[in-house]
Motif scaffolding. Structure first.
Motif, PDB file in Angstrom:
ATOM      1  N   ASN A  11       0.888  -1.354  -0.025  1.00 16.30           N
ATOM      2  CA  ASN A  11      -0.084  -0.071  -0.003  1.00 16.30           C
ATOM      3  C   ASN A  11       0.790   1.196  -0.031  1.00 16.30           C
ATOM      4  OD1 ASN A  11      -2.294  -1.538   0.221  1.00 16.30           O
ATOM      5  ND2 ASN A  11      -2.605  -1.306   2.152  1.00 16.30           N
ATOM      6  N   LYS A  41      -4.102  -2.405  -3.984  1.00 19.93           N
ATOM      7  CA  LYS A  41      -4.724  -1.756  -5.142  1.00 19.93           C
ATOM      8  C   LYS A  41      -5.547  -0.630  -4.740  1.00 19.93           C
ATOM      9  CE  LYS A  41      -5.410  -6.512  -6.902  1.00 19.93           C
ATOM     10  NZ  LYS A  41      -6.363  -7.553  -7.048  1.00 19.93           N
ATOM     11  N   VAL A  43      -8.468   1.424  -4.932  1.00 15.44           N
ATOM     12  CA  VAL A  43     -10.107   1.040  -4.713  1.00 15.44           C
ATOM     13  C   VAL A  43     -10.861   2.408  -4.854  1.00 15.44           C
ATOM     14  CG1 VAL A  43      -9.820  -1.152  -3.532  1.00 15.44           C
ATOM     15  CG2 VAL A  43     -10.308   0.938  -2.416  1.00 15.44           C
ATOM     16  N   ARG A  55     -15.997   3.945   0.658  1.00 16.44           N
ATOM     17  CA  ARG A  55     -15.630   2.753  -0.264  1.00 16.44           C
ATOM     18  C   ARG A  55     -14.531   1.952   0.538  1.00 16.44           C
ATOM     19  NH1 ARG A  55     -17.025  -0.762  -3.575  1.00 16.44           N
ATOM     20  NH2 ARG A  55     -15.550  -1.209  -5.025  1.00 16.44           N
ATOM     21  N   LEU A  56     -13.539   2.417   1.074  1.00 17.87           N
ATOM     22  CA  LEU A  56     -12.751   1.551   1.812  1.00 17.87           C
ATOM     23  C   LEU A  56     -13.450   0.567   2.820  1.00 17.87           C
ATOM     24  CD1 LEU A  56      -9.370   3.901   2.523  1.00 17.87           C
ATOM     25  CD2 LEU A  56      -9.709   1.851   0.803  1.00 17.87           C
ATOM     26  N   VAL A  59     -14.679  -2.494   0.849  1.00 18.02           N
ATOM     27  CA  VAL A  59     -14.034  -3.053   0.227  1.00 18.02           C
ATOM     28  C   VAL A  59     -13.131  -4.013   1.242  1.00 18.02           C
ATOM     29  CG1 VAL A  59     -11.823  -3.179  -1.324  1.00 18.02           C
ATOM     30  CG2 VAL A  59     -13.757  -1.666  -1.907  1.00 18.02           C
ATOM     31  N   GLU A  60     -12.547  -3.327   2.166  1.00 18.55           N
ATOM     32  CA  GLU A  60     -11.920  -3.876   3.272  1.00 18.55           C
ATOM     33  C   GLU A  60     -12.136  -3.597   4.552  1.00 18.55           C
ATOM     34  OE1 GLU A  60      -9.949  -6.006   5.310  1.00 18.55           O
ATOM     35  OE2 GLU A  60      -9.304  -6.543   3.041  1.00 18.55           O
ATOM     36  N   CYS A  66      -5.608  -0.684   4.703  1.00 22.23           N
ATOM     37  CA  CYS A  66      -5.821   0.474   3.961  1.00 22.23           C
ATOM     38  C   CYS A  66      -4.711   1.518   4.065  1.00 22.23           C
ATOM     39  CB  CYS A  66      -7.190   0.728   4.263  1.00 22.23           C
ATOM     40  SG  CYS A  66      -8.394  -0.474   4.075  1.00 22.23           S
TER      41      CYS A  66
END
Length: 85
Positions: A11, A41, A43, A55-56, A59-60, A66
């Motif tokens: 990251n 990646k 995101v 959004r993070l 996704v995770e 993150c």
């Protein structure tokens, strides 16, 4: 735990690449944007931290995996913060 360290390193490396690109090229899709990275990646690319965080989380859910940056920021610049009493 090794996976988390590897993820964090991936990251951070991606974040540095994005930051360098955004600062060198004002036409970069990242220039002037906030970027959320998860598991090595990109995101989310957004205009607000609220959008990035939302959004993070989708996704995770593990924040240790993150990374967020202001793509065009100069992270090498030292700023002094003064407080008047």
């Amino acid at each position: 735990m090794v996976q988390t360290n590897t993820t964090a390193a991936a990251n951070e490396q991606l974040a540095r690449q994005i930051n360098q690109e955004a600062r060198k090229n004002p036409k970069s899709p990242y220039a002037g944007k906030l970027v959320g990275i998860a598991n090595g990646k990109v995101v989310v690319v957004a205009d607000s931290w609220k959008e990035v965080a939302k959004r993070l989380r989708q996704v995770e859910p593990d924040p240790k995996k993150c990374y967020c940056i202001e793509a065009s920021a100069d992270y090498d610049r030292v700023e002094e913060i003064w407080r008047l009493v």
